[in-house]
Design an enzyme around this catalytic site. Structure first.
Site, short mmCIF file in Angstrom:
data_model
loop_
_atom_site.label_atom_id
_atom_site.label_comp_id
_atom_site.label_asym_id
_atom_site.label_seq_id
_atom_site.Cartn_x
_atom_site.Cartn_y
_atom_site.Cartn_z
N LYS A 188 38.12 43.81 55.18
CA LYS A 188 38.30 45.17 54.65
C LYS A 188 37.57 45.22 53.31
CE LYS A 188 40.26 48.49 52.03
NZ LYS A 188 40.09 48.67 50.56
N GLU A 264 43.97 35.91 44.57
CA GLU A 264 43.45 35.76 43.21
C GLU A 264 43.57 37.11 42.54
OE1 GLU A 264 40.09 33.22 41.87
OE2 GLU A 264 39.26 35.13 41.22
N CYS A 298 37.55 39.26 36.37
CA CYS A 298 38.93 38.82 36.19
C CYS A 298 39.04 37.66 35.20
CB CYS A 298 39.56 38.44 37.53
SG CYS A 298 38.63 37.20 38.46
N GLU A 397 45.90 43.91 31.66
CA GLU A 397 44.49 43.73 31.98
C GLU A 397 43.76 45.07 31.84
OE1 GLU A 397 41.85 41.38 35.27
OE2 GLU A 397 43.43 42.67 36.03
#
Length: 497
Positions: A188, A264, A298, A397
């Site tokens: 996906k 992750e 990230c 974040e």
């Protein structure tokens, strides 16, 4: 846009012919899903169209992958799997330039960043091809007449959910070891980089040795198909890269079938500058790592922690470097940072910095670019000085080119501050004292710790997070283990020797 011709096993094509992305399921390209547009984030230019798939395509792809795993020899033929991966690496090499071109235009990252992503994908595929050719387990004569073995088998159908920030390498990072292990796959992919994924699907379709139905994929702007991947009992493992918020949802939904998960997730990576840090090397490294892919990384060095004795110097150098960062289109060789993925993300990041102005000192106030860049999703870097480690901009974040600056007095305080968030993906320590760096690294709660650098990832060593930065590991031997089960087989001999 350059549409120069390229050759592959399926014949001569042009990049322009690839600019309509379609679901690829059971070896066929489908066109039932509605068409959507993909735009260049630098200037909103229309780049092409994609078929926006969803739950229906996910159901069909899962059924195909399940049947292929259960009814063919793919899972048992490691030499075939190695051959497919070798062919995949060769395709990447042959189509390097078109891949870099469309990735850079659609994602917005600089040409050299796109080239790095494509080139590193090749090494990951080759590493996985080598893993496909080997195996490791245990065997023993337990006692006379009993012979025991522990073998590794492919887990089954793997669902891979790929983000838009590095759509090539983050797909390869899961797909290559999944294929090496012997899994069949449903991908996906994110709509923001649909055309890049579409080109990858076209490439996979030309691999001579890849059996029909082993790899299936679709592009989706919503989440219905992804949710079905996670819930479907026919899918044995989910490999997801993305936000911690979505990772929690996947974990909750996957619990219904006790699905294996490899996640992750988000990061808030600290860079610790000790008293003896070499600033001539450290500052450029941190600025580059903090603005790589426009901060949409990230492992970005989003938090800078510096010893009080060097604080003023670091503050001045860091502010000057960030304020002088040249923001511009990916194809402009003078650009040092490209746009964010879209304008809504510009507004989101700017709102975070605007809120920080109410509780912290904003040293460098970035913001949406003006003038000839105003049409695009450009955002100039920001630097925020923080004393309270519980401040939102430290704890959350940002996923944009925003760095925070904190000071510490002692090694204990540095470690405390570094570990003070719910994230634990990575960290870096800058010092000339290797013994001290090693001591601090043991106290940092992070999946990866670098000394005197930041953001270096190696194919042969595992990568992943602790705390709310994820579950499991990719790369290294752990990368293939994420797609394997262990089976104990004990043989009782009829006539013990």
């Amino acid at each position: 846009m350059n549409t120069g011709s390229t050759n592959n096993a399926g014949g001569s094509t042009t990049l322009a012919e690839e600019l309509r992305a379609k679901p690829w399921i059971d070896g066929e390209f489908l066109e039932k899903a509605p068409l959507r547009e993909s735009h260049d984030p630098a200037d909103d230019t229309l780049l092409g169209l994609y078929h926006d798939a969803g739950t229906e395509e996910a159901r069909v792809a899962i059924a195909v992958a399940r049947r292929t795993f259960d009814e063919t020899s793919w899972s048992r033929d490691r030499m075939l799997r190695a051959q497919v991966l070798d062919e995949m690496a060769a395709w990447f090499v042959a189509h390097r330039e078109p891949l870099i071109a469309i990735l850079s235009r659609e994602n917005g990252k600089l040409l050299r960043e796109a080239a790095m992503e494509v080139d590193h994908s090749v090494t990951k595929i080759r590493y996985a091809a080598a893993l496909a050719r080997i195996d490791f387990g245990r065997a023993a004569d337990v006692e006379p007449g009993f012979y025991s073995t522990m073998i590794r088998e492919p887990i089954g159908v793997a669902g891979i959910i790929v983000p838009w920030n590095s759509p090539v390498i983050l797909l390869v990072r899961s797909l290559a070891p999944a294929l090496a292990a012997g899994c069949t796959v449903v991908i996906k992919a994110a709509a923001q980089t649909a055309l890049t994924t579409g080109l990858l699907f076209r490439g996979l379709s030309t691999l001579p040795s890849l059996p029909r139905g082993v790899v299936n994929g679709f592009i989706e702007s919503e989440s219905g198909g992804a949710q079905w991947l996670v819930r479907a009992p026919e899918v044995d493992v989910i490999s997801y890269t993305g936000s911690t918020r979505v990772g929690r949802q996947i974990m909750a939904s996957g619990a219904e079938t006790l699905k294996r998960l490899n996640l992750e997730l988000g990061g808030k990576s600290p860079a610790l500058l000790l008293e003896d840090a070499d600033l001539e090397s450290a500052i450029p490294t941190i600025v580059t790592a903090g603005t790589l892919f426009a901060g949409q990384f990230c492992m970005a060095s989003s938090r800078v922690l510096v010893h009080r004795s060097r604080y003023d110097e670091v503050r001045e150098r860091l502010a000057a470097a960030l304020a002088g960062r040249v923001v511009g289109p990916s194809r402009d060789p003078s650009s040092q940072m490209g746009p964010l993925i879209d304008r809504p993300n510009v507004a989101r990041v700017d709102a975070i910095v605007r809120k920080a102005e109410t509780y912290a000192e904003v040293i460098v106030r970035g913001g949406p670019a003006l003038g000839h860049l105003a049409k695009g999703a450009f955002y100039r870097p920001s630097l925020v000085a923080i004393s309270d480690v519980h401040a939102p901009i430290v704890q959350e974040e940002v996923f944009g080119p925003v760095l925070t600056l904190e000071s510490f007095e002692s090694e204990d305080e540095a470690v405390h501050r570094a570990n003070a968030t719910t994230y634990g993906l990575s960290a870096s320590v800058f010092t000339r004292d290797i013994d001290r760096a090693a001591r601090i690294s043991r106290r940092l709660r992070a999946g990866t710790v670098w000394f005197n650098t930041h953001g270096v990832i190696l194919d042969q060593f595992e990568e992943g997070g602790v705390k709310q930065s994820g579950l499991g590991r990719l790369n290294g031997f752990g990368g293939i283990e994420a797609f394997q089960e262990c089976k104990h087989v004990l043989h009782r001999a009829n006539f013990p020797i």
